[in-house]
Scaffold this motif. Structure first.
Motif, mmCIF file in Angstrom:
data_model
loop_
_atom_site.group_PDB
_atom_site.id
_atom_site.type_symbol
_atom_site.label_atom_id
_atom_site.label_comp_id
_atom_site.label_asym_id
_atom_site.label_seq_id
_atom_site.Cartn_x
_atom_site.Cartn_y
_atom_site.Cartn_z
ATOM 1 N N ALA A 89 27.054 -14.303 3.785
ATOM 2 C CA ALA A 89 27.564 -14.641 5.119
ATOM 3 C C ALA A 89 26.923 -15.882 5.726
ATOM 4 O O ALA A 89 27.566 -16.576 6.507
ATOM 5 C CB ALA A 89 27.369 -13.450 6.059
ATOM 6 N N ARG A 90 25.674 -16.182 5.384
ATOM 7 C CA ARG A 90 24.980 -17.254 6.102
ATOM 8 C C ARG A 90 25.416 -18.645 5.670
ATOM 9 O O ARG A 90 25.712 -18.903 4.514
ATOM 10 C CB ARG A 90 23.474 -17.100 5.996
ATOM 11 C CG ARG A 90 22.842 -17.590 4.729
ATOM 12 C CD ARG A 90 21.306 -17.466 4.797
ATOM 13 N NE ARG A 90 20.711 -17.870 3.540
ATOM 14 C CZ ARG A 90 20.174 -19.068 3.331
ATOM 15 N NH1 ARG A 90 20.146 -19.964 4.299
ATOM 16 N NH2 ARG A 90 19.651 -19.360 2.152
ATOM 17 N N THR A 91 25.454 -19.529 6.637
ATOM 18 C CA THR A 91 25.867 -20.908 6.441
ATOM 19 C C THR A 91 24.729 -21.731 5.856
ATOM 20 O O THR A 91 23.583 -21.624 6.296
ATOM 21 C CB THR A 91 26.289 -21.500 7.805
ATOM 22 O OG1 THR A 91 27.374 -20.737 8.296
ATOM 23 C CG2 THR A 91 26.698 -22.937 7.698
ATOM 24 N N THR A 92 25.081 -22.546 4.850
ATOM 25 C CA THR A 92 24.124 -23.498 4.269
ATOM 26 C C THR A 92 24.841 -24.817 4.015
ATOM 27 O O THR A 92 26.074 -24.866 4.000
ATOM 28 C CB THR A 92 23.548 -22.985 2.929
ATOM 29 O OG1 THR A 92 24.620 -22.829 1.990
ATOM 30 C CG2 THR A 92 22.789 -21.682 3.093
ATOM 31 N N ALA A 93 24.062 -25.865 3.768
ATOM 32 C CA ALA A 93 24.656 -27.156 3.415
ATOM 33 C C ALA A 93 25.259 -27.091 2.015
ATOM 34 O O ALA A 93 26.321 -27.655 1.762
ATOM 35 C CB ALA A 93 23.611 -28.262 3.500
ATOM 36 N N LYS A 94 24.597 -26.399 1.092
ATOM 37 C CA LYS A 94 25.074 -26.270 -0.288
ATOM 38 C C LYS A 94 24.804 -24.853 -0.766
ATOM 39 O O LYS A 94 23.831 -24.216 -0.367
ATOM 40 C CB LYS A 94 24.342 -27.249 -1.210
ATOM 41 C CG LYS A 94 24.623 -28.700 -0.925
ATOM 42 C CD LYS A 94 23.882 -29.572 -1.911
ATOM 43 C CE LYS A 94 24.108 -31.040 -1.614
ATOM 44 N NZ LYS A 94 23.328 -31.881 -2.516
ATOM 45 N N ALA A 95 25.657 -24.387 -1.674
ATOM 46 C CA ALA A 95 25.499 -23.030 -2.211
ATOM 47 C C ALA A 95 24.202 -22.874 -2.996
ATOM 48 O O ALA A 95 23.673 -21.766 -3.084
ATOM 49 C CB ALA A 95 26.694 -22.672 -3.084
ATOM 50 N N ASP A 96 23.644 -23.976 -3.523
ATOM 51 C CA ASP A 96 22.401 -23.840 -4.298
ATOM 52 C C ASP A 96 21.194 -23.511 -3.418
ATOM 53 O O ASP A 96 20.103 -23.263 -3.926
ATOM 54 C CB ASP A 96 22.144 -25.058 -5.182
ATOM 55 C CG ASP A 96 21.885 -26.345 -4.411
ATOM 56 O OD1 ASP A 96 21.789 -26.331 -3.161
ATOM 57 O OD2 ASP A 96 21.770 -27.395 -5.085
ATOM 58 N N GLU A 97 21.387 -23.448 -2.109
ATOM 59 C CA GLU A 97 20.324 -23.006 -1.201
ATOM 60 C C GLU A 97 20.222 -21.483 -1.156
ATOM 61 O O GLU A 97 19.288 -20.942 -0.565
ATOM 62 C CB GLU A 97 20.571 -23.535 0.216
ATOM 63 C CG GLU A 97 20.518 -25.047 0.330
ATOM 64 C CD GLU A 97 20.890 -25.538 1.723
ATOM 65 O OE1 GLU A 97 20.533 -24.869 2.709
ATOM 66 O OE2 GLU A 97 21.539 -26.594 1.811
ATOM 67 N N LEU A 98 21.169 -20.789 -1.752
ATOM 68 C CA LEU A 98 21.167 -19.327 -1.772
ATOM 69 C C LEU A 98 20.335 -18.812 -2.933
ATOM 70 O O LEU A 98 20.285 -19.436 -3.988
ATOM 71 C CB LEU A 98 22.602 -18.800 -1.898
ATOM 72 C CG LEU A 98 23.571 -19.250 -0.817
ATOM 73 C CD1 LEU A 98 24.986 -18.811 -1.157
ATOM 74 C CD2 LEU A 98 23.149 -18.709 0.537
#
Length: 187
Positions: A89-98
């Motif tokens: 659910a959380r917003t990030t600049a890029k998916a690789d931050e997950l």
């Protein structure tokens, strides 16, 4: 959140860690599932909001919608039996931050959401996200052998403009394969 226009740098920075409400209803034909909202989506509160994202054009080119919808028209998906959610659910600049843990927890929460809403199909938009969230390291794009209860699971290409593995036409072709597998919609 920004109501219209291009988000400013400050609005994008403030969008980190936000969530974007799902567009869902019980009994959808297809619940499309993104990886997680990007900063544009977090700033606007709209799914697949970044101008380079290919979700909306692919949805139209594949025949799911009679015209190309804009992110601001996302609620118009519901009468077509379509919805949108995310693995994380959380917003990030890029998916690789997950983290892998976020994907796994998101996958478990997604299973609960699918069991509650009972869409005909869950379409996860991103092979890497699906593999990590569901522990299916060898999964390929297309219909998956494992469903969630009576819900079929499909993996489709990530429509992000950053996905260089697929052109818009390639993404639309995979979306079309899913649409053509469904029984006709009854109004």
């Amino acid at each position: 959140m920004v109501s219209q226009g291009r988000p400013t740098a400050e609005e994008l920075a403030a969008a980190r860690e936000r969530t974007v409400p799902d567009v869902v209803a019980p009994g959808l034909r297809v619940l499309f599932c993104g990886i997680n909202p990007g900063l544009w989506s977090g700033a606007t509160g709209l799914h697949f909001a970044r101008p380079g994202n290919r979700f909306w054009p692919a949805l139209h080119r594949s025949g799911f919608t009679p015209r190309r919808l804009r992110p601001q028209e996302q609620l118009e998906l519901l009468p077509y039996g379509l919805g949108i959610t995310n693995v994380v659910a959380r917003t990030t600049a890029k998916a690789d931050e997950l983290t892998a843990e976020e994907y796994r927890l998101g996958g478990a929460a997604l299973v609960e959401r699918v069991e509650q809403l009972r869409p005909r199909v869950l379409a996860v938009l991103g092979i890497g996200a699906y593999r990590t969230a569901f522990g299916r390291r060898k999964a390929a794009v297309g219909r998956q052998p494992e469903g969630i209860g009576a819900t079929e699971v499909w993996v489709l290409p990530n429509p992000s403009g950053l996905n260089a593995h697929y052109t818009l036409d390639g993404i639309a072709a995979e979306f079309r394969a899913l649409r053509e597998s469904l029984p006709p919609q009854v109004d």
